[in-house]
Design a protein around this motif. Structure first.
Motif, PDB file in Angstrom:
ATOM      1  N   LYS A  82       0.820  -1.221   0.000  1.00 36.15           N
ATOM      2  CA  LYS A  82       0.000   0.000   0.000  1.00 36.15           C
ATOM      3  C   LYS A  82       0.851   1.267   0.000  1.00 36.15           C
ATOM      4  O   LYS A  82       0.329   2.362  -0.191  1.00 36.15           O
ATOM      5  N   TRP A  83       2.159   1.112   0.249  1.00 33.31           N
ATOM      6  CA  TRP A  83       3.018   2.281   0.343  1.00 33.31           C
ATOM      7  C   TRP A  83       3.236   2.923  -1.030  1.00 33.31           C
ATOM      8  O   TRP A  83       3.570   2.240  -1.995  1.00 33.31           O
ATOM      9  N   THR A  84       3.081   4.227  -1.088  1.00 31.78           N
ATOM     10  CA  THR A  84       3.420   4.970  -2.312  1.00 31.78           C
ATOM     11  C   THR A  84       4.711   5.777  -2.140  1.00 31.78           C
ATOM     12  O   THR A  84       5.435   6.000  -3.109  1.00 31.78           O
ATOM     13  N   ARG A  85       4.982   6.195  -0.909  1.00 28.26           N
ATOM     14  CA  ARG A  85       6.227   6.904  -0.597  1.00 28.26           C
ATOM     15  C   ARG A  85       6.784   6.307   0.689  1.00 28.26           C
ATOM     16  O   ARG A  85       6.056   6.153   1.675  1.00 28.26           O
ATOM     17  N   TYR A  86       8.069   5.983   0.669  1.00 29.75           N
ATOM     18  CA  TYR A  86       8.671   5.414   1.878  1.00 29.75           C
ATOM     19  C   TYR A  86      10.182   5.522   1.804  1.00 29.75           C
ATOM     20  O   TYR A  86      10.768   5.726   0.733  1.00 29.75           O
ATOM     21  N   TRP A  87      10.818   5.403   2.962  1.00 28.79           N
ATOM     22  CA  TRP A  87      12.269   5.361   3.044  1.00 28.79           C
ATOM     23  C   TRP A  87      12.742   3.915   2.896  1.00 28.79           C
ATOM     24  O   TRP A  87      12.149   3.004   3.472  1.00 28.79           O
ATOM     25  N   LEU A  88      13.809   3.734   2.140  1.00 28.31           N
ATOM     26  CA  LEU A  88      14.418   2.415   1.978  1.00 28.31           C
ATOM     27  C   LEU A  88      15.880   2.548   2.413  1.00 28.31           C
ATOM     28  O   LEU A  88      16.639   3.343   1.832  1.00 28.31           O
ATOM     29  N   VAL A  89      16.264   1.789   3.436  1.00 30.92           N
ATOM     30  CA  VAL A  89      17.523   2.034   4.153  1.00 30.92           C
ATOM     31  C   VAL A  89      18.362   0.764   4.249  1.00 30.92           C
ATOM     32  O   VAL A  89      17.841  -0.314   4.561  1.00 30.92           O
ATOM     33  N   ASP A  90      19.635   0.904   3.989  1.00 32.24           N
ATOM     34  CA  ASP A  90      20.604  -0.126   4.377  1.00 32.24           C
ATOM     35  C   ASP A  90      21.612   0.560   5.290  1.00 32.24           C
ATOM     36  O   ASP A  90      22.449   1.335   4.829  1.00 32.24           O
ATOM     37  N   PRO A  91      21.524   0.321   6.592  1.00 32.20           N
ATOM     38  CA  PRO A  91      22.381   1.059   7.535  1.00 32.20           C
ATOM     39  C   PRO A  91      23.859   0.728   7.413  1.00 32.20           C
ATOM     40  O   PRO A  91      24.708   1.543   7.786  1.00 32.20           O
ATOM     41  N   LEU A  92      24.174  -0.463   6.888  1.00 28.82           N
ATOM     42  CA  LEU A  92      25.588  -0.820   6.687  1.00 28.82           C
ATOM     43  C   LEU A  92      25.647  -1.774   5.492  1.00 28.82           C
ATOM     44  O   LEU A  92      25.434  -2.967   5.622  1.00 28.82           O
ATOM     45  N   ASP A  93      25.910  -1.194   4.334  1.00 27.81           N
ATOM     46  CA  ASP A  93      25.993  -1.975   3.105  1.00 27.81           C
ATOM     47  C   ASP A  93      27.455  -2.305   2.834  1.00 27.81           C
ATOM     48  O   ASP A  93      28.293  -1.412   2.775  1.00 27.81           O
ATOM     49  N   GLY A  94      27.745  -3.582   2.671  1.00 26.07           N
ATOM     50  CA  GLY A  94      29.124  -3.993   2.419  1.00 26.07           C
ATOM     51  C   GLY A  94      29.693  -4.769   3.583  1.00 26.07           C
ATOM     52  O   GLY A  94      30.722  -4.409   4.153  1.00 26.07           O
ATOM     53  N   THR A  95      29.012  -5.872   3.932  1.00 25.71           N
ATOM     54  CA  THR A  95      29.459  -6.710   5.052  1.00 25.71           C
ATOM     55  C   THR A  95      30.887  -7.200   4.843  1.00 25.71           C
ATOM     56  O   THR A  95      31.731  -7.122   5.747  1.00 25.71           O
ATOM     57  N   LYS A  96      31.172  -7.702   3.644  1.00 26.00           N
ATOM     58  CA  LYS A  96      32.518  -8.220   3.356  1.00 26.00           C
ATOM     59  C   LYS A  96      33.562  -7.119   3.481  1.00 26.00           C
ATOM     60  O   LYS A  96      34.673  -7.337   3.981  1.00 26.00           O
ATOM     61  N   VAL A 107      26.651   3.733   4.180  1.00 22.64           N
ATOM     62  CA  VAL A 107      25.325   3.956   4.761  1.00 22.64           C
ATOM     63  C   VAL A 107      24.430   4.420   3.615  1.00 22.64           C
ATOM     64  O   VAL A 107      24.769   5.381   2.909  1.00 22.64           O
ATOM     65  N   ASN A 108      23.298   3.744   3.412  1.00 23.08           N
ATOM     66  CA  ASN A 108      22.426   4.040   2.267  1.00 23.08           C
ATOM     67  C   ASN A 108      21.034   4.463   2.738  1.00 23.08           C
ATOM     68  O   ASN A 108      20.389   3.730   3.487  1.00 23.08           O
ATOM     69  N   ILE A 109      20.579   5.611   2.261  1.00 21.96           N
ATOM     70  CA  ILE A 109      19.227   6.085   2.548  1.00 21.96           C
ATOM     71  C   ILE A 109      18.591   6.543   1.243  1.00 21.96           C
ATOM     72  O   ILE A 109      19.162   7.380   0.537  1.00 21.96           O
ATOM     73  N   ALA A 110      17.413   5.987   0.916  1.00 24.59           N
ATOM     74  CA  ALA A 110      16.718   6.361  -0.315  1.00 24.59           C
ATOM     75  C   ALA A 110      15.273   6.712  -0.025  1.00 24.59           C
ATOM     76  O   ALA A 110      14.661   6.172   0.912  1.00 24.59           O
ATOM     77  N   LEU A 111      14.725   7.610  -0.827  1.00 25.91           N
ATOM     78  CA  LEU A 111      13.291   7.891  -0.832  1.00 25.91           C
ATOM     79  C   LEU A 111      12.700   7.257  -2.084  1.00 25.91           C
ATOM     80  O   LEU A 111      13.157   7.538  -3.197  1.00 25.91           O
ATOM     81  N   ILE A 112      11.720   6.378  -1.880  1.00 24.81           N
ATOM     82  CA  ILE A 112      11.040   5.726  -2.997  1.00 24.81           C
ATOM     83  C   ILE A 112       9.659   6.359  -3.157  1.00 24.81           C
ATOM     84  O   ILE A 112       8.911   6.493  -2.183  1.00 24.81           O
ATOM     85  N   GLU A 113       9.339   6.734  -4.379  1.00 26.67           N
ATOM     86  CA  GLU A 113       8.032   7.313  -4.684  1.00 26.67           C
ATOM     87  C   GLU A 113       7.430   6.573  -5.877  1.00 26.67           C
ATOM     88  O   GLU A 113       7.984   6.607  -6.974  1.00 26.67           O
ATOM     89  N   TYR A 114       6.329   5.870  -5.615  1.00 29.07           N
ATOM     90  CA  TYR A 114       5.639   5.114  -6.660  1.00 29.07           C
ATOM     91  C   TYR A 114       6.599   4.194  -7.413  1.00 29.07           C
ATOM     92  O   TYR A 114       6.585   4.113  -8.641  1.00 29.07           O
ATOM     93  N   GLY A 115       7.444   3.503  -6.662  1.00 27.04           N
ATOM     94  CA  GLY A 115       8.337   2.513  -7.234  1.00 27.04           C
ATOM     95  C   GLY A 115       9.661   3.038  -7.753  1.00 27.04           C
ATOM     96  O   GLY A 115      10.539   2.262  -8.113  1.00 27.04           O
ATOM     97  N   GLU A 116       9.819   4.365  -7.775  1.00 27.60           N
ATOM     98  CA  GLU A 116      11.035   4.975  -8.316  1.00 27.60           C
ATOM     99  C   GLU A 116      11.873   5.583  -7.194  1.00 27.60           C
ATOM    100  O   GLU A 116      11.332   6.276  -6.326  1.00 27.60           O
ATOM    101  N   PRO A 117      13.183   5.353  -7.193  1.00 29.18           N
ATOM    102  CA  PRO A 117      14.037   6.040  -6.217  1.00 29.18           C
ATOM    103  C   PRO A 117      14.294   7.477  -6.670  1.00 29.18           C
ATOM    104  O   PRO A 117      14.946   7.710  -7.676  1.00 29.18           O
ATOM    105  N   THR A 118      13.752   8.424  -5.940  1.00 29.70           N
ATOM    106  CA  THR A 118      13.829   9.833  -6.357  1.00 29.70           C
ATOM    107  C   THR A 118      14.869  10.634  -5.579  1.00 29.70           C
ATOM    108  O   THR A 118      15.190  11.750  -5.964  1.00 29.70           O
ATOM    109  N   PHE A 119      15.382  10.045  -4.505  1.00 34.10           N
ATOM    110  CA  PHE A 119      16.431  10.704  -3.727  1.00 34.10           C
ATOM    111  C   PHE A 119      17.283   9.627  -3.068  1.00 34.10           C
ATOM    112  O   PHE A 119      16.770   8.599  -2.625  1.00 34.10           O
ATOM    113  N   GLY A 120      18.593   9.876  -3.020  1.00 37.03           N
ATOM    114  CA  GLY A 120      19.461   8.919  -2.355  1.00 37.03           C
ATOM    115  C   GLY A 120      20.721   9.543  -1.799  1.00 37.03           C
ATOM    116  O   GLY A 120      21.243  10.523  -2.351  1.00 37.03           O
ATOM    117  N   ILE A 121      21.176   8.968  -0.696  1.00 34.34           N
ATOM    118  CA  ILE A 121      22.471   9.307  -0.109  1.00 34.34           C
ATOM    119  C   ILE A 121      23.241   8.014   0.108  1.00 34.34           C
ATOM    120  O   ILE A 121      22.701   7.048   0.653  1.00 34.34           O
TER     121      ILE A 121
END
Length: 265
Positions: A82-96, A107-121
Motif C-alpha cells: 500500500k506504500w506509495t512513498r517510503y524510506w528504503l535504508v541499508d544502515p551498513l551496506d558492504g558486510t565483506k 550507509v544508504n538512505i533512499a526515498l522511494i516514490e511510486y516505485g522509483e528512487p527519487t532521492f538517495g544518499i
C-alpha cells in the motif's frame, strides 16, 4: 500522505543523518577487535544496529513516512504494497568490506516514490565521501569540504570500456555482457553500493549485476545514478544492451530481491 518534500533544507538534514550514522559505525569499526562475524554479539551486528536505530529515529522525526530497513525487513507484503512513498535504508551496506576493513562499506538512505528512487544518499565513512542525488536536482559528492557535481559519462568510440565487476569471479552471464562489447575492456573492482556510484560519477561506463541483491542494497545509489544521468535497467544476459529494457523498480512484489540489472549511460 506525508507532505515531506526534498529541498535544500531536507537534503542537509538527511546528509547529516547518514554521516552521523557513519560516525556510529566508525566508533565500532575503529576499535581494536580482531573478529568480525554475523553472530548477534559481533562488532558487525553492533555497528549495523547502531546505525539502523539512529537512522530510523532521525527519519521518524523528519517525516511521517514508512521505513523499510534491512534490519527491520519483516513488514508484511499486505501492508507494504500500500506504500506509495517510503524510506528504503541499508544502515551498513558492504558486510565483506567491513570485515576485510578495506573501507568500502556505506550507509544508504533512499526515498522511494511510486516505485522509483527519487532521492538517495550513499555515505562512505572511512573514505570520507558522501554521494547525494535527487530527481531534477542533479547529483554531487561531498569530499574534503567540497561539493563536486557528478555526471555519468557515456562511452566514446575508441575508448576502453570501464566496467565495474570482479577480477576473480567471472560468471558465464558476465562474460556474455563483456563479449557484447567492442574494443578493450578494463574491469574496476569496488565494494558495496559504491559500484553504482562509479557509473554516476563518470568513473565507469557500465555496471552489470548478475548476483543476488536486495532492494535496500541498490536504491540509494540507484537514485544518485539517475540524478547523474545514468540508467538502471533490468538485465537480460542474452540481450544485455536491449534498448527497451525495463527500468528497475521497487516494492512491486512480495520479495525484496532485485532481478539482474545494468547501470549504464
Amino acid at each position: 500522505m506525508s507532505k515531506f518534500q526534498i529541498n535544500e533544507k531536507s537534503i542537509q538534514a538527511l546528509t547529516q543523518i547518514a554521516q552521523d550514522a557513519g560516525d556510529k559505525i566508525l566508533d565500532i569499526y575503529s576499535s581494536d577487535i580482531a573478529i568480525y562475524d554475523k553472530s548477534d554479539s559481533s562488532p558487525l551486528t553492533e555497528a549495523d544496529l547502531a546505525a539502523h536505530h539512529h537512522i530510523v529515529d532521525a527519519l521518524g522525526a523528519l517525516a511521517d513516512l514508512p521505513i523499510l530497513s534491512e534490519e527491520s525487513s519483516e513488514i508484511p507484503w499486505q501492508e507494504r504494497k500500500k506504500w506509495t512513498r517510503y524510506w528504503l535504508v541499508d544502515p551498513l551496506d558492504g558486510t565483506k568490506e567491513f570485515i576485510k576493513k578495506n573501507g568500502e562499506f556505506t550507509v544508504n538512505i533512499a526515498l522511494i516514490e511510486y516505485g522509483e528512487p527519487t532521492f538517495g544518499i550513499v555515505h562512505a565513512p572511512v573514505l570520507k565521501k558522501t554521494y547525494v542525488g535527487a530527481k531534477k536536482r542533479g547529483a554531487y559528492v561531498l569530499q574534503e569540504g567540497q561539493k563536486i557535481a557528478i555526471k555519468a559519462r557515456p562511452h566514446t568510440q575508441g575508448q576502453a570500456w570501464r566496467v565495474v565487476g570482479s577480477r576473480s569471479h567471472q560468471s558465464p552471464e558476465i562474460n556474455k555482457v563483456m563479449d557484447a562489447l567492442d574494443g578493450e575492456k578494463d574491469l574496476i573492482a569496488m565494494g558495496s553500493s559504491l559500484k553504482l556510484c562509479l557509473v554516476a560519477a563518470g568513473e565507469a561506463h557500465l555496471y552489470p549485476r548478475v548476483g543476488l541483491t536486495s532492494e535496500w542494497d541498490t536504491a540509494a545509489a540507484h537514485a544518485i545514478a539517475l540524478a547523474a544521468g545514468a540508467k538502471v535497467t533490468v538485465l537480460d544476459t542474452n540481450n544485455p544492451f536491449d534498448a527497451d529494457a525495463h527500468p528497475l523498480r521497487y516494492n512491486q512484489k512480495e520479495s525484496v530481491l532485485n532481478p539482474f540489472f545494468m547501470v549504464s549511460c
